[in-house]
Write a protein that holds these residues in place. Sequence first.
Motif, PDB file in Angstrom:
ATOM      1  N   SER A  32       7.550  -9.824 -11.303  1.00  0.00           N
ATOM      2  CA  SER A  32       7.177  -9.389  -9.958  1.00  0.00           C
ATOM      3  C   SER A  32       6.657 -10.588  -9.179  1.00  0.00           C
ATOM      4  CB  SER A  32       6.096  -8.305 -10.024  1.00  0.00           C
ATOM      5  OG  SER A  32       4.880  -8.851 -10.507  1.00  0.00           O
TER       6      SER A  32
ATOM      7  N   PHE B 177      10.554   7.336  -5.216  1.00  0.00           N
ATOM      8  CA  PHE B 177       9.151   7.559  -5.582  1.00  0.00           C
ATOM      9  C   PHE B 177       8.720   8.978  -5.238  1.00  0.00           C
ATOM     10  CE2 PHE B 177       9.728   3.052  -4.805  1.00  0.00           C
ATOM     11  CZ  PHE B 177       9.188   2.494  -5.947  1.00  0.00           C
TER      12      PHE B 177
ATOM     13  N   ALA C 247       0.217   4.025  -7.238  1.00  0.00           N
ATOM     14  CA  ALA C 247       1.252   3.114  -7.736  1.00  0.00           C
ATOM     15  C   ALA C 247       2.488   3.178  -6.850  1.00  0.00           C
ATOM     16  CB  ALA C 247       1.612   3.469  -9.173  1.00  0.00           C
ATOM     17  N   ALA C 248       2.855   4.380  -6.393  1.00  0.00           N
ATOM     18  CA  ALA C 248       4.008   4.522  -5.508  1.00  0.00           C
ATOM     19  C   ALA C 248       3.772   3.816  -4.179  1.00  0.00           C
ATOM     20  CB  ALA C 248       4.300   6.006  -5.270  1.00  0.00           C
TER      21      ALA C 248
ATOM     22  N   ARG D 136       4.086   0.069  -4.727  1.00  0.00           N
ATOM     23  CA  ARG D 136       5.457  -0.370  -4.951  1.00  0.00           C
ATOM     24  C   ARG D 136       6.262  -0.335  -3.657  1.00  0.00           C
ATOM     25  NH1 ARG D 136       7.869   0.278  -9.917  1.00  0.00           N
ATOM     26  NH2 ARG D 136       9.738  -0.524  -8.858  1.00  0.00           N
TER      27      ARG D 136
ATOM     28  N   ARG E 251       5.408  -3.248  -1.462  1.00  0.00           N
ATOM     29  CA  ARG E 251       6.077  -4.493  -1.854  1.00  0.00           C
ATOM     30  C   ARG E 251       7.531  -4.497  -1.404  1.00  0.00           C
ATOM     31  NH1 ARG E 251       2.816  -3.924  -6.608  1.00  0.00           N
ATOM     32  NH2 ARG E 251       4.521  -3.041  -7.814  1.00  0.00           N
ATOM     33  N   ILE E 252       8.177  -3.337  -1.506  1.00  0.00           N
ATOM     34  CA  ILE E 252       9.591  -3.260  -1.120  1.00  0.00           C
ATOM     35  C   ILE E 252       9.772  -3.479   0.383  1.00  0.00           C
ATOM     36  CG2 ILE E 252      11.578  -1.702  -0.911  1.00  0.00           C
ATOM     37  CD1 ILE E 252      10.620  -0.429  -3.573  1.00  0.00           C
TER      38      ILE E 252
END
Length: 264
Positions: A30, A99, A249-250, A253, A256-257
């Motif tokens: 990552s 997600f 967490a979703a 993530r 970041r995307i």
Amino acid sequence: MAVPVESEAPGGRDVVGAVLKACMLLGQFSADRPVWTLNDLTTASGMNKTTVFRLMATLVQAGWVNRTDEGAYRVAMPVFEIGSAALAKLDIRSAAKPFMSDLATTFGNTAYLMVPAEQGAVCIDLLEGRNSLVVAGINVGSVMPYHAAAGPIVMLAHSKELRDRWIKPGLPAITEQTITDVNLLVEHLDEIEDAGYSLSVSDYLPGVAAVAAPILGSDGAVLASISVGGRAEEFEGAALAAKIEKVCAAGARITRIVRAMPRA
């Protein structure tokens, strides 16, 4: 992410176990952790060290991974090229979809994606779980006040601009649990910002609870929120802790995307 790799790969005979294991190893890399040693990959993956070594040697041979001067591993350019191709046509709804599906499938509740707008938080997507409560009044296109429900509140908590525009005396009470006092609301929002998630219980609809996390842009601005909601009794104890962990967490993530997406 520990994986019981010595057992048969899930998915039946059509799944190639070695490929699945190699993908699990690539998934460890990552932006926060771009370089891994063999020992660290072995520990993080839960795989046998010899298996990890052979898989990584194969990925190096294929050009997907490079070895550093110190002998550690770093993903190579083809991975970035494939990632860029995937991101080129991606928007926040399609980025969040897997997600949301995971949340709805795991917990049986409804997953929501909301974005900020002038008049309130707009629901732009939702996915119902197997035991999902049909929440009247929250559909795709619904506009919700920022000071009630988990999805809108978590955006309000993380946005100074929204706070400046929205927080004022005279906010309407949607239910008896809605916080309308300015001082109490600011204190509540500060706690949410520090925690990184919001929990709402019966403050928008009686008997309905939800957990939400923010999705933030590169400049820290609020782009959206992802949440899961259902019957209040399903948001207690260990079940609540699991939902908080997975929703946070979703959100991280997806953040970041979307930060990696090409700018328009």
